[in-house]
Design a protein around this motif. Structure first.
Motif, PDB file in Angstrom:
ATOM      1  N   PRO A   1       0.806  -1.232   0.000  1.00  0.00           N
ATOM      2  CA  PRO A   1       0.000   0.000   0.000  1.00  0.00           C
ATOM      3  C   PRO A   1       0.832   1.273   0.000  1.00  0.00           C
ATOM      4  O   PRO A   1       0.452   2.272  -0.626  1.00  0.00           O
ATOM      5  N   ALA A   2       1.984   1.258   0.644  1.00  0.00           N
ATOM      6  CA  ALA A   2       2.824   2.456   0.720  1.00  0.00           C
ATOM      7  C   ALA A   2       3.428   2.822  -0.629  1.00  0.00           C
ATOM      8  O   ALA A   2       3.880   3.966  -0.830  1.00  0.00           O
ATOM      9  N   LEU A   3       3.429   1.879  -1.571  1.00  0.00           N
ATOM     10  CA  LEU A   3       4.070   2.115  -2.866  1.00  0.00           C
ATOM     11  C   LEU A   3       3.074   2.262  -4.004  1.00  0.00           C
ATOM     12  O   LEU A   3       3.471   2.334  -5.168  1.00  0.00           O
ATOM     13  N   ARG A   4       1.795   2.314  -3.676  1.00  0.00           N
ATOM     14  CA  ARG A   4       0.796   2.511  -4.717  1.00  0.00           C
ATOM     15  C   ARG A   4       0.809   3.947  -5.197  1.00  0.00           C
ATOM     16  O   ARG A   4       1.075   4.881  -4.429  1.00  0.00           O
ATOM     17  N   SER A   5       0.526   4.133  -6.488  1.00  0.00           N
ATOM     18  CA  SER A   5       0.540   5.462  -7.094  1.00  0.00           C
ATOM     19  C   SER A   5      -0.882   5.923  -7.355  1.00  0.00           C
ATOM     20  O   SER A   5      -1.651   5.234  -8.017  1.00  0.00           O
TER      21      SER A   5
ATOM     22  N   ALA B   1       3.671  -2.694  -9.575  1.00  0.00           N
ATOM     23  CA  ALA B   1       2.642  -3.485 -10.242  1.00  0.00           C
ATOM     24  C   ALA B   1       3.174  -4.047 -11.552  1.00  0.00           C
ATOM     25  O   ALA B   1       2.914  -5.205 -11.902  1.00  0.00           O
ATOM     26  N   GLY B   2       3.933  -3.237 -12.269  1.00  0.00           N
ATOM     27  CA  GLY B   2       4.518  -3.695 -13.524  1.00  0.00           C
ATOM     28  C   GLY B   2       5.487  -4.837 -13.313  1.00  0.00           C
ATOM     29  O   GLY B   2       5.516  -5.803 -14.098  1.00  0.00           O
ATOM     30  N   ILE B   3       6.283  -4.756 -12.259  1.00  0.00           N
ATOM     31  CA  ILE B   3       7.234  -5.824 -11.964  1.00  0.00           C
ATOM     32  C   ILE B   3       6.501  -7.118 -11.629  1.00  0.00           C
ATOM     33  O   ILE B   3       6.870  -8.197 -12.102  1.00  0.00           O
ATOM     34  N   VAL B   4       5.438  -7.014 -10.824  1.00  0.00           N
ATOM     35  CA  VAL B   4       4.698  -8.229 -10.464  1.00  0.00           C
ATOM     36  C   VAL B   4       3.963  -8.790 -11.679  1.00  0.00           C
ATOM     37  O   VAL B   4       3.952 -10.007 -11.898  1.00  0.00           O
ATOM     38  N   LEU B   5       3.348  -7.923 -12.487  1.00  0.00           N
ATOM     39  CA  LEU B   5       2.646  -8.403 -13.682  1.00  0.00           C
ATOM     40  C   LEU B   5       3.608  -9.088 -14.637  1.00  0.00           C
ATOM     41  O   LEU B   5       3.316 -10.172 -15.163  1.00  0.00           O
ATOM     42  N   CYS B   6       4.758  -8.464 -14.874  1.00  0.00           N
ATOM     43  CA  CYS B   6       5.758  -9.110 -15.725  1.00  0.00           C
ATOM     44  C   CYS B   6       6.234 -10.409 -15.089  1.00  0.00           C
ATOM     45  O   CYS B   6       6.440 -11.409 -15.783  1.00  0.00           O
ATOM     46  N   GLY B   7       6.382 -10.382 -13.768  1.00  0.00           N
ATOM     47  CA  GLY B   7       6.827 -11.584 -13.072  1.00  0.00           C
ATOM     48  C   GLY B   7       5.869 -12.734 -13.252  1.00  0.00           C
ATOM     49  O   GLY B   7       6.287 -13.879 -13.462  1.00  0.00           O
ATOM     50  N   VAL B   8       4.568 -12.460 -13.159  1.00  0.00           N
ATOM     51  CA  VAL B   8       3.573 -13.515 -13.352  1.00  0.00           C
ATOM     52  C   VAL B   8       3.743 -14.163 -14.718  1.00  0.00           C
ATOM     53  O   VAL B   8       3.774 -15.402 -14.850  1.00  0.00           O
ATOM     54  N   LEU B   9       3.869 -13.335 -15.751  1.00  0.00           N
ATOM     55  CA  LEU B   9       4.011 -13.874 -17.103  1.00  0.00           C
ATOM     56  C   LEU B   9       5.353 -14.571 -17.303  1.00  0.00           C
ATOM     57  O   LEU B   9       5.417 -15.656 -17.899  1.00  0.00           O
ATOM     58  N   GLU B  10       6.418 -13.961 -16.817  1.00  0.00           N
ATOM     59  CA  GLU B  10       7.741 -14.535 -17.051  1.00  0.00           C
ATOM     60  C   GLU B  10       7.941 -15.845 -16.288  1.00  0.00           C
ATOM     61  O   GLU B  10       8.526 -16.798 -16.817  1.00  0.00           O
ATOM     62  N   VAL B  11       7.461 -15.891 -15.058  1.00  0.00           N
ATOM     63  CA  VAL B  11       7.565 -17.139 -14.301  1.00  0.00           C
ATOM     64  C   VAL B  11       6.702 -18.224 -14.942  1.00  0.00           C
ATOM     65  O   VAL B  11       7.125 -19.372 -15.086  1.00  0.00           O
ATOM     66  N   ALA B  12       5.482 -17.853 -15.331  1.00  0.00           N
ATOM     67  CA  ALA B  12       4.609 -18.818 -15.996  1.00  0.00           C
ATOM     68  C   ALA B  12       5.270 -19.358 -17.265  1.00  0.00           C
ATOM     69  O   ALA B  12       5.269 -20.577 -17.517  1.00  0.00           O
ATOM     70  N   HIS B  13       5.840 -18.458 -18.053  1.00  0.00           N
ATOM     71  CA  HIS B  13       6.510 -18.875 -19.292  1.00  0.00           C
ATOM     72  C   HIS B  13       7.678 -19.809 -18.979  1.00  0.00           C
ATOM     73  O   HIS B  13       7.875 -20.838 -19.646  1.00  0.00           O
TER      74      HIS B  13
END
Length: 207
Positions: A110-114, A122-134
């Motif tokens: 919460p402290a890092l939300r914009s 959020a971008g790092i986690v979203l990319c992480g979801v896709l990259e780890v899944a791949h």
């Protein structure tokens, strides 16, 4: 920049402290802030029926090891949210296959939300979801999410199938999606967030 660490049943002891903190952050976000009362427990730790030995956790850790974001992947051949709690969101049946996992518990500290825009974490986690899944050979991910997510994810270049109609739920309107895991989606999400460096920690293992 934060990096994504992958935590499985096999390497969980290496991340014992981080996992405990992860579950406490989930309690703060989902129970205290979002008021998901069904998840309330006597202790400030949020764990559900899908936090089993089959779950794959994605922890976004900053340079000093602090958790700044996270998420979870669960194999659809095991019990999971869409198939076992919200099957009505997918009238044709919840997708189940060895290479389809369910994506749940996405959060940014919460402290890092914009305000008014998506957080870089959020971008790092979203990319992480896709990259780890791949990396794990996951072809598709299903998700039960708030109704605003399809538009947002398509704007990032994700290929999405809506599995049913929006359901009015006490915790907010929700919908079920099936998302293709593709190099194109990874690349477009990286461009959207200006991510040029590797985001998967070298120490992260999936074995």
């Amino acid at each position: 920049m934060a990096a994504i660490h992958v935590v499985t049943w096999n390497n969980r002891r290496q991340y014992r402290r981080e996992l405990e903190r992860y579950f406490r952050i989930r309690y703060d976000i989902y129970v205290k802030r979002r008021q998901w009362h069904a998840l309330a427990r006597p202790i400030n730790i949020e764990m559900d029926a899908f936090d089993t030995e089959h779950a794959v956790y994605l922890l976004a850790l900053d340079s000093v090891g602090k958790i700044v974001g996270g998420s979870r992947l669960v194999p659809t051949l095991q019990p999971h949210l869409l198939g076992d709690v919200f099957p009505g969101l997918a009238p044709a049946g919840a997708p189940r296959a060895p290479d389809i996992f369910e994506w749940t518990r996405f959060f940014v500290s919460p402290a890092l939300r914009s305000r008014g825009r998506s957080s870089p974490i959020a971008g790092i986690v979203l990319c992480g979801v896709l990259e780890v899944a791949h990396k794990l050979g996951i072809r598709q991910i299903s998700v039960v999410c708030e109704s605003f997510w399809p538009k947002r994810l398509r704007a990032f270049g994700w290929s999405i199938l809506e599995l049913g109609d929006i359901l009015q739920h006490q915790d907010g309107d929700i919908i079920a999606l099936l998302i293709d895991v593709t190099p194109e989606a990874i690349a477009s999400t990286r461009r959207a967030y200006g991510i040029r460096e590797p985001i998967l920690a070298e120490a992260a293992t999936t074995g």
